[in-house]
Design an enzyme around this catalytic site. Structure first.
Site, PDB file in Angstrom:
ATOM      1  N   TYR A 146       0.892  -1.185  -0.035  1.00  0.00           N
ATOM      2  CA  TYR A 146       0.031   0.143  -0.037  1.00  0.00           C
ATOM      3  C   TYR A 146       0.945   1.405   0.013  1.00  0.00           C
ATOM      4  CZ  TYR A 146      -3.723  -3.219   1.275  1.00  0.00           C
ATOM      5  OH  TYR A 146      -4.710  -4.239   1.295  1.00  0.00           O
ATOM      6  N   LYS A 195       4.029 -15.443   2.841  1.00  0.00           N
ATOM      7  CA  LYS A 195       3.769 -15.861   1.743  1.00  0.00           C
ATOM      8  C   LYS A 195       5.288 -16.386   1.485  1.00  0.00           C
ATOM      9  CE  LYS A 195       1.522 -17.860  -1.567  1.00  0.00           C
ATOM     10  NZ  LYS A 195       0.502 -19.200  -1.584  1.00  0.00           N
ATOM     11  N   ASP A 227      -2.680 -18.356   2.290  1.00  0.00           N
ATOM     12  CA  ASP A 227      -3.641 -19.187   1.911  1.00  0.00           C
ATOM     13  C   ASP A 227      -4.206 -20.005   2.979  1.00  0.00           C
ATOM     14  OD1 ASP A 227      -1.354 -20.010   1.498  1.00  0.00           O
ATOM     15  OD2 ASP A 227      -1.473 -20.857  -0.473  1.00  0.00           O
ATOM     16  N   ASP A 251      -5.102  -6.924   6.122  1.00  0.00           N
ATOM     17  CA  ASP A 251      -6.138  -5.970   5.352  1.00  0.00           C
ATOM     18  C   ASP A 251      -7.595  -7.032   5.370  1.00  0.00           C
ATOM     19  OD1 ASP A 251      -8.030  -4.082   4.686  1.00  0.00           O
ATOM     20  OD2 ASP A 251      -6.816  -3.584   2.973  1.00  0.00           O
ATOM     21  N   ASP A 255     -10.560  -8.513   7.983  1.00  0.00           N
ATOM     22  CA  ASP A 255     -11.847  -8.328   7.846  1.00  0.00           C
ATOM     23  C   ASP A 255     -12.750  -9.870   7.812  1.00  0.00           C
ATOM     24  OD1 ASP A 255     -12.053  -5.603   7.549  1.00  0.00           O
ATOM     25  OD2 ASP A 255     -12.461  -5.573   5.316  1.00  0.00           O
TER      26      ASP A 255
END
Ligand code: NAD
Length: 360
Positions: A146, A195, A227, A251, A255
């Site tokens: 970001y 990852k 994942d 992020d 959620d």
């Protein structure tokens, strides 16, 4: 102890829910012999109305001068409010982004707790919901994709977009230290999510987290690929205590973790810098659809105030008292409209603040 709290009530339901959190903090002060002094500040739509901008330099300075910031939500109805006719950098949310940046808040904490009394709201299978869960998602907030360099350009006649994912050792170490400190106050387990099978930034992440873990022999560290973590959150959420991860993974996973609790009015959050200072706010928005009706659920903001006590003031007993009072109120059957089910006792926002304060 004598502490100064900057209070940003904000817009919509913000003033209603923050008032209830202050009621609870006042009760904590009375019971435990502390003094909390409040400095009330404007940010968001109310600051646009009063000052023409969503955040003034004076507000930033006064927030910095406090020991912590307690905030409601900001913003209005994005289709009808005149605040959303303004250029993007003059809108309510621009104030929040600028405040977070000015306070150098790099660690975002979002607890996801399933109270057994609210398990009916959990969208997972009954046998999973029955086990309950209580985890803290810890997301790095100022680095990664970001904030990396980005551009869209034409390469050999084909439009191509590039985003850059960068993390330095320093950025990883400071949030890892925070995560292990927080795990020491909880069940002493950190799941670091990355990852590392593909990304260099994740391999560095893993190496630095392992170095930090050596200073915390009591904390169990495990690594999990992002994942797999997304799957485990819905398959067996009870396994998690502190989940530590970078900005974009955090992020998405925070959620997902919020969603499996099923109730937005219950979700607290905190953003911390590398001192004890932090900004504490509910995860939901300003709920313009129910603003001014004394209907909002103040529990997310009250639990954010409990996080403020625990993480900025090291008042663990006081934070426990607030969290236990919330649990007791729920098991006594008290509910605001958003979490109401047949047979429960319906309370207004201020009545909910009253019963939680009384329970301390
Ligand atoms: P929202 O979270 O405000 O509302 C979504 C739904 O959840 C609404 O039906 C609302 O009534 C309900 N809800 C939210 N909090 C509740 C509570 N405490 N008690 C009971 N019900 C609750 O999301 P939205 O409608 O998309 O956004 C409204 C405004 O809030 C927008 O201006 C948005 O930009 C802003 N916003 C601010 C923040 C923040 O200040 N950090 C975060 C998210 C959204």
């Amino acid at each position: 102890m004598n502490k100064k709290i900057a209070v940003i009530k904000g817009d919509g339901i913000g003033p209603e829910v923050v008032t209830e959190a202050m009621k609870v903090l006042d009760k904590v002060a009375e019971k435990f012999g502390h003094t909390f002094e409040y400095d009330q500040l404007l940010m968001g739509g109310c600051s646009i109305d009063a000052n023409g901008v969503p955040l003034t330099d004076e507000t930033i300075e006064r927030a910095k001068a406090a020991d912590a910031v307690l905030m409601g939500s900001i913003g209005g109805n994005t289709s009808t409010s005149p605040w959303y006719k303004l250029p993007a950098d003059k809108r309510p949310e621009a104030g929040l982004l600028k405040l977070r940046k000015s306070l150098n808040l790099f660690a975002n904490l979002r607890p996801a707790v399933l109270y057994k009394e609210l398990k009916g709201a959990c969208p997972l299978k009954e046998e999973i919901a029955d086990r309950g869960f209580d985890m803290m998602i810890m997301r790095e907030l100022t680095g990664g994709l970001y904030f990396g360099a980005r551009e869209t350009k034409e390469v050999d006649g084909v439009v191509t977009a590039v985003d850059t994912l960068t993390y330095s050792e320093t950025e990883i170490r400071r949030i890892a230290v925070r995560a292990f400190d927080i795990a020491m106050k909880r069940r002493k387990k950190v799941t670091s999510v990355d990852k590392a099978n593909v990304l260099d930034s994740s391999r560095l992440w893993r190496k630095v987290v392992e170095e930090v873990a050596k200073d915390y022999p009591e904390v169990t560290l495990e690594h999990m690929l992002v994942d797999n973590c997304a799957m485990q959150l819905v398959k067996d959420p009870a396994q998690f205590d502190v989940v530590l991860t970078e900005n974009m993974f955090g992020d998405i996973l925070s959620d997902e973790a919020s969603m499996i609790t099923g109730s937005i009015g219950m979700l607290a959050s905190a953003s911390l810098n590398d001192t004890k200072f932090g900004l504490y706010e509910p995860s939901g928005g300003s709920a313009p659809d129910i603003a001014g009706q004394n209907k909002a659920n103040p529990i997310a903001t009250i639990l954010s105030a409990a996080m403020l006590l625990r993480y900025s003031f090291d008042m663990d007993k006081e934070a426990d008292a607030v969290e236990m009072s919330v649990a007791k109120v729920l098991s006594s059957g008290y509910r605001t409209g958003d979490i109401f089910t047949e047979g429960m006792k319906l309370l207004s926002c201020s009545e909910m603040g009253d019963v939680i304060a009384e329970g301390i």
